[in-house]
Design a protein around this motif. Structure first.
Motif, short mmCIF file in Angstrom:
data_model
loop_
_atom_site.label_atom_id
_atom_site.label_comp_id
_atom_site.label_asym_id
_atom_site.label_seq_id
_atom_site.Cartn_x
_atom_site.Cartn_y
_atom_site.Cartn_z
N PHE A 213 53.64 65.57 18.25
CA PHE A 213 54.68 64.76 17.62
C PHE A 213 55.72 64.33 18.65
O PHE A 213 56.18 63.19 18.65
CB PHE A 213 55.37 65.54 16.49
CG PHE A 213 54.48 65.78 15.31
CD1 PHE A 213 54.07 64.75 14.50
CD2 PHE A 213 54.05 67.07 15.00
CE1 PHE A 213 53.25 64.97 13.40
CE2 PHE A 213 53.24 67.30 13.91
CZ PHE A 213 52.83 66.26 13.11
N CYS A 216 54.44 61.62 20.95
CA CYS A 216 54.16 60.33 20.33
C CYS A 216 55.42 59.47 20.40
O CYS A 216 56.31 59.55 19.55
CB CYS A 216 53.71 60.51 18.88
SG CYS A 216 53.26 58.96 18.07
N LEU A 219 56.66 57.41 17.37
CA LEU A 219 57.20 58.23 16.29
C LEU A 219 58.62 58.68 16.61
O LEU A 219 59.50 58.68 15.74
CB LEU A 219 56.30 59.44 16.04
CG LEU A 219 56.64 60.28 14.80
CD1 LEU A 219 56.34 59.50 13.53
CD2 LEU A 219 55.89 61.60 14.80
N VAL A 332 54.64 56.04 9.30
CA VAL A 332 54.18 57.40 9.59
C VAL A 332 52.68 57.52 9.35
O VAL A 332 51.96 58.16 10.13
CB VAL A 332 54.97 58.43 8.77
CG1 VAL A 332 54.41 59.83 8.98
CG2 VAL A 332 56.44 58.40 9.14
N LEU A 335 50.78 56.17 12.26
CA LEU A 335 50.88 56.97 13.49
C LEU A 335 50.23 58.35 13.38
O LEU A 335 50.19 59.08 14.36
CB LEU A 335 52.35 57.14 13.88
CG LEU A 335 53.07 55.85 14.29
CD1 LEU A 335 54.57 56.10 14.46
CD2 LEU A 335 52.48 55.26 15.57
N THR A 336 49.74 58.70 12.20
CA THR A 336 49.15 60.04 12.02
C THR A 336 47.71 59.97 11.53
O THR A 336 47.23 60.90 10.88
CB THR A 336 49.99 60.87 11.03
OG1 THR A 336 50.08 60.17 9.78
CG2 THR A 336 51.37 61.13 11.55
N ALA A 345 54.68 65.15 9.61
CA ALA A 345 55.31 64.08 10.38
C ALA A 345 56.34 63.34 9.55
O ALA A 345 57.44 63.03 10.02
CB ALA A 345 54.25 63.11 10.91
N VAL A 349 60.39 62.97 10.29
CA VAL A 349 61.10 61.69 10.31
C VAL A 349 62.24 61.69 9.30
O VAL A 349 63.36 61.25 9.58
CB VAL A 349 60.13 60.52 10.04
CG1 VAL A 349 60.89 59.22 9.78
CG2 VAL A 349 59.17 60.34 11.21
N THR A 398 52.89 48.90 14.54
CA THR A 398 52.00 50.01 14.21
C THR A 398 50.87 49.62 13.27
O THR A 398 49.90 50.35 13.14
CB THR A 398 52.79 51.17 13.56
OG1 THR A 398 53.31 50.75 12.30
CG2 THR A 398 53.92 51.63 14.46
#
Length: 416
Positions: A213, A216, A219, A332, A335-336, A345, A349, A398
């Motif tokens: 995390f 990244c 993120l 999110v 990105l995951t 995640a 955030v 993203t």
């Protein structure tokens, strides 16, 4: 715009849950500060301390709450339990509105409240395919904002007829209704692998190390910009409500309701807009619209103290908050992919966003006590402007538009 929701997944149950959760939260948060300042005689700083403590405890619980939702399969029951605790906390605030009981109740509600956002997002992921996600998130947001409009109207009427204190009795009523809504979602319709953002079957799936995390970069940038956004946004509505209440104490609840309704009526179409255009344009252009509105709004509050002007400017809150509410779980999710750590995640955030909101409550209260309202509005405006620049300069796209699926894709969280 067509959402194409599968009929067997009972979208009405999820609609009802989003609507009623908004009612539960709306019967507490926005009205608490105004009630404590105008009816209980609390100072701005005391209210800021309560908000800060609740916010800090809430943000500390965000990560663990997300990790719990990733691992627990009884997501519906988890939401129901949180709603029951929230109902009790609301009753405590109604019965004993003094410093320590309110402090404990508000802190408990802040911690329990961490469950709802990630759990609803997880349920949505578990009920709908990736291709339907943006539209469904937009629909979630639309029903959430519709619930906020409804509770603002109801609270305004209740506060006018029975006093501001009576508003806190609405929390338990809507909590019970929300418990019924979440338990009506069919447990067998939830794909628990997808709910944790697993895009691979259980066998052969690799998990991301938690250190991924931090590595990244998109993120971390998104979390930092979210912190600044909520630092700027969180104190604005309470400050406007307090200004209106001080000038017109007999209409305090009605005016606060008007501010909420004005924003929420805009948020409802904005949520649908975000779901549609985040898929069509990509995420970043919609995020930039949301972030850019905030510094403009903060500066406009100081132009006039006229109630009509302040309520009119509050309409702009509907654009920014309506878009951010839909884009946060989508970004999110982008990105995951395939990590199994979506909810963790998202919790991290949201923790960053909570840091911003918690710090800003105390900071804004102290600035108002010492310098007055104009500096308390300009400070958040500056923070929001920094967030716009950072997002524009450093944050990648993203989720590329359908026409160019490979363009602008950032690195997702690394797999071990």
């Amino acid at each position: 715009m067509t959402l194409n929701l599968p009929p067997l997944k009972k979208p009405n149950a999820l609609d009802a849950l989003n609507f009623l959760l908004a009612d539960v939260r709306g019967a507490l948060g926005p009205f608490l500060n105004v009630f404590l300042v105008t009816q209980q005689g609390w100072s701005q700083s005391a209210v800021g301390v309560v908000a800060m403590v609740g916010g800090l405890l809430g943000l500390l619980a965000q990560g663990p709450a997300g990790a719990l939702i990733d691992t627990v399969r009884a997501k519906r029951e988890l939401v129901a339990g949180g709603l029951a605790i929230l109902a009790v906390g609301s009753l405590v605030i109604f019965a004993v509105p003094t410093f320590w009981p309110v402090m404990v109740a508000n802190a408990t509600l802040a911690v329990v409240g961490d469950i709802f956002g990630p759990a609803v997002a997880a349920l949505t992921l578990g009920l709908y395919a990736r291709s339907q996600l943006a539209g469904r998130m937009g629909r979630n947001g639309a029903f959430d904002h519709a619930g906020n409009v409804f509770i603002a109207v109801v609270a305004g009427v209740i506060g006018r007829l029975f006093g501001q204190r009576a508003i806190f009795l609405l929390g338990p009523v809507f909590a019970l209704l929300a418990i019924g809504a979440v338990l009506s979602i069919p447990a067998g319709g939830i794909d628990h692998d997808r709910a944790g953002r697993h895009d691979q079957p259980s066998r052969g799936r690799r998990q991301a190390h938690l250190s991924a995390f931090i590595r990244c970069r998109p993120l971390m940038i998104f979390a930092g910009c979210g912190l600044l956004f909520h630092f700027a946004n969180a104190p604005l509505l309470p400050l406007v409500g307090q200004k209106l209440a001080s000038a017109n104490p007999e209409w305090a609840t009605a005016m606060m309701s008007s501010c909420i309704i004005a924003a929420q009526l805009v948020m409802l179409p904005m949520a649908l807009f975000a779901g549609h255009y985040a898929r069509k344009w990509g995420r970043k252009p919609v995020l930039l619209i949301a972030f850019t509105i905030l510094p403009v709004r903060a500066c406009l509050y100081i132009v006039s103290d006229n109630p009509a002007w302040l309520i009119g400017v509050q309409l702009l809150d509907g654009i920014g908050a309506g878009l951010i509410g839909v884009l946060t779980p989508l970004v999110v999710s982008d990105l995951t992919r395939a990590t199994g750590h979506y909810n963790l995640a998202l919790g991290l955030v949201m923790s960053a966003q909570g840091v911003g909101g918690a710090i800003s409550g105390l900071a804004a209260g102290a600035v108002v006590d010492r310098l007055g309202y104009p500096p308390a509005f300009l400070g958040p405006g500056l923070a929001a402007g920094i967030a716009v620049v950072a997002l524009l300069a450093f944050f990648p796209e993203t989720g590329a538009p359908p026409a160019s699926p490979q363009a602008g894709q950032p690195d997702v969280i690394g797999l071990s």
